[in-house]
Design a protein around this motif. Structure first.
Motif, PDB file in Angstrom:
ATOM      1  N   ALA A  23       0.827  -1.205   0.000  1.00 28.44           N
ATOM      2  CA  ALA A  23       0.000   0.000   0.000  1.00 28.44           C
ATOM      3  C   ALA A  23       0.863   1.258   0.000  1.00 28.44           C
ATOM      4  CB  ALA A  23      -0.933  -0.004   1.207  1.00 28.44           C
ATOM      5  N   LEU A  24       1.956   1.241   0.765  1.00 32.84           N
ATOM      6  CA  LEU A  24       2.860   2.395   0.796  1.00 32.84           C
ATOM      7  C   LEU A  24       3.508   2.650  -0.565  1.00 32.84           C
ATOM      8  CD1 LEU A  24       4.565   1.799   4.248  1.00 32.84           C
ATOM      9  CD2 LEU A  24       3.133   3.769   3.632  1.00 32.84           C
ATOM     10  N   ALA A  25       3.705   1.595  -1.332  1.00 33.89           N
ATOM     11  CA  ALA A  25       4.333   1.720  -2.653  1.00 33.89           C
ATOM     12  C   ALA A  25       3.340   2.131  -3.739  1.00 33.89           C
ATOM     13  CB  ALA A  25       4.989   0.394  -3.040  1.00 33.89           C
ATOM     14  N   ASP A  26       2.062   2.148  -3.408  1.00 33.08           N
ATOM     15  CA  ASP A  26       1.012   2.459  -4.383  1.00 33.08           C
ATOM     16  C   ASP A  26       0.567   3.909  -4.200  1.00 33.08           C
ATOM     17  OD1 ASP A  26      -1.451   2.673  -5.802  1.00 33.08           O
ATOM     18  OD2 ASP A  26      -1.791   0.516  -5.563  1.00 33.08           O
ATOM     19  N   SER A  27       0.760   4.721  -5.209  1.00 38.03           N
ATOM     20  CA  SER A  27       0.465   6.154  -5.113  1.00 38.03           C
ATOM     21  C   SER A  27      -1.027   6.459  -4.949  1.00 38.03           C
ATOM     22  CB  SER A  27       1.013   6.887  -6.331  1.00 38.03           C
ATOM     23  OG  SER A  27       0.369   6.431  -7.507  1.00 38.03           O
ATOM     24  N   ARG A  28      -1.879   5.478  -5.140  1.00 42.34           N
ATOM     25  CA  ARG A  28      -3.320   5.708  -4.949  1.00 42.34           C
ATOM     26  C   ARG A  28      -3.698   5.850  -3.483  1.00 42.34           C
ATOM     27  NH1 ARG A  28      -5.761   0.598  -7.670  1.00 42.34           N
ATOM     28  NH2 ARG A  28      -3.923  -0.230  -6.626  1.00 42.34           N
ATOM     29  N   PHE A  29      -2.797   5.420  -2.587  1.00 44.88           N
ATOM     30  CA  PHE A  29      -3.119   5.392  -1.167  1.00 44.88           C
ATOM     31  C   PHE A  29      -2.263   6.354  -0.363  1.00 44.88           C
ATOM     32  CE2 PHE A  29      -3.957   1.035  -2.724  1.00 44.88           C
ATOM     33  CZ  PHE A  29      -5.321   1.012  -2.522  1.00 44.88           C
ATOM     34  N   ASP A  30      -2.912   7.079   0.522  1.00 45.29           N
ATOM     35  CA  ASP A  30      -2.253   7.858   1.560  1.00 45.29           C
ATOM     36  C   ASP A  30      -2.403   7.002   2.808  1.00 45.29           C
ATOM     37  OD1 ASP A  30      -1.188   9.789   3.217  1.00 45.29           O
ATOM     38  OD2 ASP A  30      -3.021  10.996   3.272  1.00 45.29           O
TER      39      ASP A  30
END
Length: 120
Positions: A23-30
């Protein structure tokens, strides 16, 4: 999307660690991660930096420990304003930050069930 991830239990921390990293590596998620021990220590050992919640678990939500957890959960939700919550599961004998967040968050929730018999 504001994603709040929570863990209290050791097994939840081990199972959530790779999910958090993805999730941290996915720019869709803060991504915002909060944890109680022993999960907080396990997440740190896995290279993550959770916000540590230093409160005891509670046997009942209407106990002083339960009220403190619920108040802290409300504070976390107000700060993060999550669109979704992903959390672990404590033992059936007590509740922790995960259960408090589930009780107060008001957003879409997902529970990572790491043991088949506790919640079906």
């Amino acid at each position: 999307m504001h994603l709040l991830i929570s863990a209290c239990d050791a097994a939840a921390a081990y199972h959530l660690s790779p999910v958090i990293k993805q999730a941290l590596a996915d720019s869709r998620f803060d991504v915002h991660v909060v944890a109680q021990n022993p999960a907080a220590g396990i997440l740190r050992k896995n290279g993550l930096r959770p916000g540590e919640i230093k409160l005891q678990r509670a046997k009942r939500p209407d106990s002083p420990a339960g009220e403190a957890l619920l108040d802290e959960a409300r504070r976390v939700v107000a700060d993060v304003k999550p669109d979704a919550l992903l959390c672990g599961l404590s033992t059936p004998l007590d509740g922790g930050l995960d259960e408090a967040l589930l009780a107060v968050c008001g957003c879409t929730t997902y529970l990572l069930q790491d043991f088949w018999g506790e919640q079906n």
